[in-house]
Write a protein that holds these residues in place. Structure first.
Motif, PDB file in Angstrom:
ATOM      1  N   VAL A 106      31.072  78.369  32.153  1.00 25.90           N
ATOM      2  CA  VAL A 106      29.855  77.873  31.551  1.00 25.90           C
ATOM      3  C   VAL A 106      28.816  77.357  32.555  1.00 25.90           C
ATOM      4  N   GLY A 184      40.174  74.665  29.433  1.00 20.76           N
ATOM      5  CA  GLY A 184      38.777  74.902  29.046  1.00 20.76           C
ATOM      6  C   GLY A 184      38.680  75.892  27.892  1.00 20.76           C
ATOM      7  N   TYR A 185      37.546  75.819  27.191  1.00 24.70           N
ATOM      8  CA  TYR A 185      37.333  76.705  26.038  1.00 24.70           C
ATOM      9  C   TYR A 185      37.201  78.161  26.482  1.00 24.70           C
ATOM     10  N   GLY A 186      36.587  78.357  27.648  1.00 25.21           N
ATOM     11  CA  GLY A 186      36.441  79.727  28.142  1.00 25.21           C
ATOM     12  C   GLY A 186      37.804  80.386  28.278  1.00 25.21           C
ATOM     13  N   ASP A 281      33.667  77.114  17.269  1.00 27.62           N
ATOM     14  CA  ASP A 281      33.482  76.441  18.561  1.00 27.62           C
ATOM     15  C   ASP A 281      32.804  75.092  18.278  1.00 27.62           C
ATOM     16  N   TYR A 283      32.051  72.459  20.069  1.00 32.54           N
ATOM     17  CA  TYR A 283      31.971  71.939  21.439  1.00 32.54           C
ATOM     18  C   TYR A 283      31.399  70.534  21.530  1.00 32.54           C
ATOM     19  N   THR A 310      36.957  70.667  22.913  1.00 32.54           N
ATOM     20  CA  THR A 310      37.005  70.559  24.375  1.00 32.54           C
ATOM     21  C   THR A 310      36.767  69.110  24.805  1.00 32.54           C
ATOM     22  N   SER A 312      35.192  68.712  27.606  1.00 31.86           N
ATOM     23  CA  SER A 312      34.096  68.900  28.565  1.00 31.86           C
ATOM     24  C   SER A 312      32.858  68.084  28.213  1.00 31.86           C
ATOM     25  N   LYS A 313      32.615  67.826  26.925  1.00 34.96           N
ATOM     26  CA  LYS A 313      31.419  67.068  26.529  1.00 34.96           C
ATOM     27  C   LYS A 313      31.750  65.589  26.338  1.00 34.96           C
ATOM     28  N   ARG A 320      38.908  70.243  32.779  1.00 32.59           N
ATOM     29  CA  ARG A 320      39.375  71.537  32.282  1.00 32.59           C
ATOM     30  C   ARG A 320      40.436  71.337  31.205  1.00 32.59           C
TER      31      ARG A 320
HETATM   32  C1  LIG Z   1      28.618  76.499  23.333  1.00 32.93           C
HETATM   33  C2  LIG Z   1      29.716  75.932  24.178  1.00 32.93           C
HETATM   34  N1  LIG Z   1      30.972  76.075  23.782  1.00 32.93           N
HETATM   35  C3  LIG Z   1      31.999  75.566  24.494  1.00 32.93           C
HETATM   36  C4  LIG Z   1      31.803  74.903  25.672  1.00 32.93           C
HETATM   37  C5  LIG Z   1      32.970  74.299  26.395  1.00 32.93           C
HETATM   38  O1  LIG Z   1      33.438  75.049  27.431  1.00 32.93           O
HETATM   39  P1  LIG Z   1      34.595  74.499  28.397  1.00 32.93           P
HETATM   40  O2  LIG Z   1      35.635  73.810  27.557  1.00 32.93           O
HETATM   41  O3  LIG Z   1      35.119  75.748  29.048  1.00 32.93           O
HETATM   42  O4  LIG Z   1      33.949  73.576  29.381  1.00 32.93           O
HETATM   43  C6  LIG Z   1      30.502  74.745  26.144  1.00 32.93           C
HETATM   44  C7  LIG Z   1      30.251  74.042  27.414  1.00 32.93           C
HETATM   45  O5  LIG Z   1      29.185  74.051  27.972  1.00 32.93           O
HETATM   46  C8  LIG Z   1      29.435  75.272  25.372  1.00 32.93           C
HETATM   47  O6  LIG Z   1      28.158  75.119  25.781  1.00 32.93           O
END
Ligand SMILES: Cc1ncc(COP(=O)(O)O)c(C=O)c1O
Length: 472
Positions: A106, A184-186, A281, A283, A310, A312-313, A320
């Motif tokens: 991301v 991570g979500y990816g 998702d 997020y 996630t 991440s936020k 991760r």
């Molecule tokens: C739309 C969206 N989905 C999911 C994620 C989370 O991704 P990750 O868990 O890989 O950081 C993000 C992070 O920027 C995002 O913008």
């Protein structure tokens, strides 16, 4: 588009492996995303020449304008360099960008001073002492045997804590057995795409617009990626025909709208009656400012909806840590695929997060962040409303999350020009246009991450942003 083109023709363009799907319609957003990935993965090393817009357009069977727009985006991002009378070359970016090419699908670091990129929390708010205290407690009690290779779905204590948290906070109907933890979500999306492909799924629908890097993950795994348009009520299920779809119902990325109750009902009905799978998702679902957050879509169809969350936020992308709540039939296939690739985050971090969730310090931290981000959002919206740029840039979406999307009036300033000016003044934001798959739908604008700067830098970053916008 020429239809006699083989996939190797397309992927071998000008000697670059662009991984483009020969069957899909390629827009400038898609092309920019493929080039970005090629640059990040060093398939296009620094200093290398990219094909002329005419050659690449010919090779791909797209218009020259599509290639020009893709190149312009990458120039604005600092990944390509153009010089008068010379070929366009790949810029020599910071080494960390390349070394950690696949670290996060991301974001990558910026060298600009004012970081207002979307998707990032304020990292200076990371709850260091709570995290350390939770880690100390977790490690004091963990039996030595649990430091062995972990369970492929994630540590049972974390799965238990997540099942409780997701049910309580987002209304998710799940159990620890149905949860899987990922780096991570990816990574979660990559594993899901691989599982779905093995089960014979040919294609996946994404919202159009959506995050190109996430679509790339599904595409790279081998799924055909289609775009479904959105309106003010969010994703319209009537435009979706693939067996699997990926949506952001609570807070659409990047437009910021929320999926209406009627659309949610229609989507969960469709998923049940046509046995489709929906990836939800979620997020930034914890951050809704104007009202109580709308609960997860998953609760209306837990056998059809794969819920994705996630850290991440809420905490930090660098951890991760992300999770899926799966329908029963996907639990084993996902575990098997994860075990194949050894893809589970470190057990110490999993246990620490479990302890943060169990003790309530995760909830407290989220509450603190929510209050801070809400103040920032109010400030930025008020400043924009008072400033003269209000005629040019319109806020879109609900009061939620970590980003504010501003649409540019079609007859006004160009996004590329605004992005270039912001870059020159060391302000990092993202453009809106690159998020569309279909060029006919694309709109220009800015996606501003008001959560990203530390508290002391938010005011000056906002002032710099407004000054540059009003001079543009
Ligand atoms: C739309 C969206 N989905 C999911 C994620 C989370 O991704 P990750 O868990 O890989 O950081 C993000 C992070 O920027 C995002 O913008």
């Amino acid at each position: 588009m020429r239809d006699d083109r083989s996939s190797s023709d397309r992927s071998g363009t000008g000697g670059i492996d662009l991984h483009l799907d020969p069957r899909a319609r390629v827009g400038s957003g898609e092309l920019a995303a493929s080039l970005r990935t090629a640059i990040r993965e060093d398939r296009l090393p620094p200093g290398s020449r990219v094909p002329s817009t005419r050659d690449l357009a010919d090779d791909l069977g797209v218009s020259r304008g599509t290639v020009t727009r893709a190149y312009e985006l990458l120039v604005a991002e600092g990944l390509l360099l153009t010089r008068q009378g010379a070929s366009t070359v790949v810029a020599d970016t910071e080494p960390p960008i390349r070394r950690h090419a696949r670290e996060s699908p991301v974001r990558r670091p910026t060298d600009l001073h004012w970081d207002l990129r979307p998707g990032k929390p304020d990292l200076s708010m990371f709850p260091r002492s709570d995290w350390l205290a939770a880690q100390r407690r977790a490690l004091r009690h963990v039996p030595a045997a649990e430091l062995d290779y972990g369970h492929p779905a994630g540590h049972p204590l974390l799965r238990e804590a997540l099942a409780e948290y997701l049910g309580r906070v987002r209304g998710v109907r799940t159990s620890p057995e149905r949860i899987a933890v990922f780096g991570g979500y990816g990574e979660a999306l990559r594993v899901l795409a691989e599982v779905l492909l093995r089960r014979g799924t040919p294609s996946v629908d994404f919202e159009d617009p959506s995050l190109p890097k996430l679509r790339d993950i599904a595409g790279e795994a081998g799924l055909r990626v289609n775009g479904v348009p959105l309106d003010e009520s969010g994703f319209d299920p009537r435009g979706s025909h693939s067996p699997v779809l990926v949506v952001t119902p609570a807070h659409q990325y990047p437009l910021g709208v929320t999926m209406s109750a009627a659309r949610r009902a229609e989507l969960s009905r469709l998923a049940r009656t046509e046995d489709r799978l929906v990836v939800e998702d979620d997020y930034d679902g914890e951050f809704r400012f104007d009202r109580e957050p709308v609960g997860a879509l998953q609760r209306w169809a837990p056998e059809q909806v794969i819920y994705a969350g996630t850290a991440s936020k809420t905490l930090a992308p660098g951890l991760r840590l992300a999770w899926l709540a799966l329908p029963e039939r996907l639990v084993e296939p996902v575990r098997e695929r994860k075990a194949d690739g050894d893809r589970t985050p470190p057990v110490t971090e999993q246990l620490t997060l479990a302890e943060m969730l169990r003790s309530g310090s995760y909830d407290q931290h989220v509450r603190r962040c929510r209050a801070g981000y809400e103040r920032r959002r109010r400030r930025i919206v008020a400043a924009l409303t008072e400033s003269e740029v209000r005629h040019e840039l319109y806020p879109a979406g609900i009061a939620a999350g970590l980003h504010l999307t501003l649409r540019l009036a079609p007859e006004g300033l160009s996004e590329q020009r605004v992005l270039r000016r912001l870059r020159r003044h060391s302000v990092a934001v993202e453009g809106l246009a690159e998020h569309w798959m279909d060029d006919r739908r694309r709109q220009e604008g800015l996606v501003i991450g008001y959560a990203a700067p530390p508290g002391h830098a938010f005011g000056p970053a906002l002032r710099t942003l407004l000054r540059v916008l009003s001079e543009s």
